[in-house]
Design an enzyme around this catalytic site. Structure first.
Site, PDB file in Angstrom:
ATOM      1  N   GLY A   1     -28.851   9.302  21.231  1.00 41.23           N
ATOM      2  CA  GLY A   1     -29.062   7.925  20.774  1.00 41.23           C
ATOM      3  C   GLY A   1     -30.072   7.291  21.726  1.00 41.23           C
TER       4      GLY A   1
ATOM      5  NE  ARG B   1     -33.061  14.524  21.711  1.00 38.87           N
ATOM      6  CZ  ARG B   1     -32.240  14.038  20.788  1.00 38.87           C
ATOM      7  NH1 ARG B   1     -31.147  13.384  21.131  1.00 38.87           N
ATOM      8  NH2 ARG B   1     -32.505  14.178  19.504  1.00 38.87           N
TER       9      ARG B   1
ATOM     10  CD  GLN C   1     -26.697  13.332  15.013  1.00 28.73           C
ATOM     11  OE1 GLN C   1     -26.567  13.863  13.918  1.00 28.73           O
ATOM     12  NE2 GLN C   1     -27.743  13.550  15.780  1.00 28.73           N
TER      13      GLN C   1
ATOM     14  CG  ASP D   1     -34.496   7.989  17.770  1.00 29.68           C
ATOM     15  OD1 ASP D   1     -33.810   7.868  16.738  1.00 29.68           O
ATOM     16  OD2 ASP D   1     -34.063   8.446  18.843  1.00 29.68           O
TER      17      ASP D   1
ATOM     18  CG  ASN E   1     -33.085   6.395  12.756  1.00 33.12           C
ATOM     19  OD1 ASN E   1     -32.782   6.267  13.945  1.00 33.12           O
ATOM     20  ND2 ASN E   1     -32.173   6.463  11.809  1.00 33.12           N
TER      21      ASN E   1
HETATM   22  O1  MRU Z   1     -30.639  12.939  17.769  1.00 33.39           O
HETATM   23  P1  MRU Z   1     -29.925  11.675  18.085  1.00 33.39           P
HETATM   24  O2  MRU Z   1     -28.460  11.737  17.808  1.00 33.39           O
HETATM   25  O3  MRU Z   1     -30.240  11.184  19.479  1.00 33.39           O
HETATM   26  O4  MRU Z   1     -30.528  10.617  17.074  1.00 33.39           O
HETATM   27  C1  MRU Z   1     -30.056   9.305  17.108  1.00 33.39           C
HETATM   28  C2  MRU Z   1     -30.672   8.433  16.092  1.00 33.39           C
HETATM   29  O5  MRU Z   1     -31.509   8.830  15.312  1.00 33.39           O
HETATM   30  C3  MRU Z   1     -30.278   6.981  16.152  1.00 33.39           C
HETATM   31  O6  MRU Z   1     -30.294   6.410  14.875  1.00 33.39           O
HETATM   32  C4  MRU Z   1     -31.283   6.229  17.042  1.00 33.39           C
HETATM   33  O7  MRU Z   1     -31.419   6.880  18.279  1.00 33.39           O
HETATM   34  C5  MRU Z   1     -30.882   4.822  17.254  1.00 33.39           C
HETATM   35  S1  MRU Z   1     -29.443   4.713  18.265  1.00 33.39           S
HETATM   36  C6  MRU Z   1     -29.078   3.064  18.481  1.00 33.39           C
END
Ligand code: MRU
Length: 356
Positions: free
Chosen positions: A61, A98, A202, A243, A253
């Site tokens: 996230g 990331r 998720q 993101d 996202n």
């Molecule tokens: O791969 P992830 O689980 O880190 O991806 C998370 C997302 O895409 C969320 O929607 C984004 O980071 C926003 S979190 C407030």
């Protein structure tokens, strides 16, 4: 380490994705790979272990990994004799962990700026203070943007969300789920439909867990079910996190967000994005410039150690997609609502920030 030992989570919630131990000597991470089965916390004393935990999705996230990186740099600054160059190298390692979530690089840059401006003997304290300030500001910002977004949620609405943009993905309140929490706290009745969010699940593992824990009605659907729910008139609005948001309002996202945006447009339902302003990257002119993380094909071909595809099957695993600004109804940030979504609105909020 299983239960969150101490301190009480900074957000005031009963669990936390990321904390700094009171002595500042360990980063405490809720191991999200084990949810929903097990609530287990890891205590990491090595800053490089935090970088590895970010790549491995122990913590995930966009805002949460930014906070984790800030705490990792605070940890690094405590090392006897650590040089500014070594901290900068640690910052690069964290930012690489990331690539899509800009909050990570944003937090690293903010921390390194403080490190550069600090005398050697004050650096560790100042970095711990700055990291906690980033965490605190994230929670406060989520509450603010959540309240702004909640004004758009009508009583009795069914809200579709994708991935997890909740307390688990942030400092402890949530962006998309912050809007939902704020609407509920304002006395609105609402139902959430959560896409399971393949391949990492998720939605199933994290969003369902945290909403159920909060007593918010949630129904899980396979990603492929969203179209028929829109067609049947079951979805009133969509709210997701982000993101990275480019200067023109394009939104990166979790993979699958773009498909949901297309469905929302076709069925004339609002598609909202909730994100702190630290997710906006004005240096990225459009979504085409956003780096999209490709993760291991094994996350697609295997699940919990079980093969889902024939041995040797090729697979691709882009972790994010880009929704063009024209499909986004509004963006909720702690600085205000951007609507219509585009360069002028985002630049306006950025200007207010620099003039403040
Ligand atoms: O791969 P992830 O689980 O880190 O991806 C998370 C997302 O895409 C969320 O929607 C984004 O980071 C926003 S979190 C407030």
């Amino acid at each position: 380490m299983s239960a969150l030992p101490h301190p009480a989570p900074l957000s005031g919630a009963s669990y936390s994705a990321v904390e700094l131990a009171p002595a500042g000597d360990r980063v405490i991470l809720l191991d999200q790979r084990r949810l929903p089965g097990e609530e287990r916390y890891l205590e990491l004393a090595e800053p490089n272990d935090v970088a590895r935990a970010v790549s491995a999705m122990v913590v995930r996230g966009a805002p949460a990994i930014g906070i984790a990186a800030a705490y990792a740099l605070a940890l690094g600054a405590r090392r006897t004799g650590i040089t500014l160059e070594a901290l900068e190298e640690l910052g690069r390692e964290l930012a690489r962990a990331r690539p899509t979530a800009v909050n990570l690089a944003w937090a690293v840059e903010l921390m390194l700026g403080v490190a550069r401006a600090s005398p050697n003997d004050e650096r560790a304290d100042r970095l711990a203070h700055q990291a906690r300030a980033i965490h605190r500001a994230d929670v406060a910002g989520n509450r603010r943007l959540g309240a702004l977004g909640a004004e758009r949620v009508q009583d009795g609405a069914t809200v579709l969300t994708h991935c997890n943009a909740g307390a688990l993905a942030t400092g402890g309140y949530g962006t998309a789920l912050g809007v939902i929490r704020a609407a509920r706290d304002a006395g609105k009745r609402l139902r959430v439909v959560a896409d399971e969010t393949r391949p990492w699940l998720q939605g199933a593992r994290l969003t369902a867990w945290e909403l159920m824990r909060d007593g918010i009605e949630v129904e899980l659907v396979a990603d492929a079910a969203a179209g028929s729910l829109f067609a049947g008139g079951s979805i009133d609005l969509v709210v997701i996190g982000a993101d990275r948001i480019a200067a023109n309002g394009d939104v990166a996202n979790k993979i699958g967000s773009y498909s949901v945006a297309c469905l929302a447009r076709l069925h004339e339902r609002p598609f909202y994005v909730a994100a702190p302003f630290s997710t906006v990257d004005l240096a990225c002119a459009s979504g085409a410039e956003i780096p999209i993380e490709e993760r291991s094909p094994e996350e697609v071909t295997r699940l919990a150690g079980v093969d889902l595809a024939p041995a040797g099957a090729r697979a691709r695993n882009p972790a994010f997609d880009v929704t063009p600004a024209r499909l986004v109804t509004a963006i909720f940030t702690e600085r205000g609502v951007v609507e219509p979504v585009g360069a002028a609105g985002l630049a306006g909020l950025a200007r207010e920030l620099s003039e403040a």
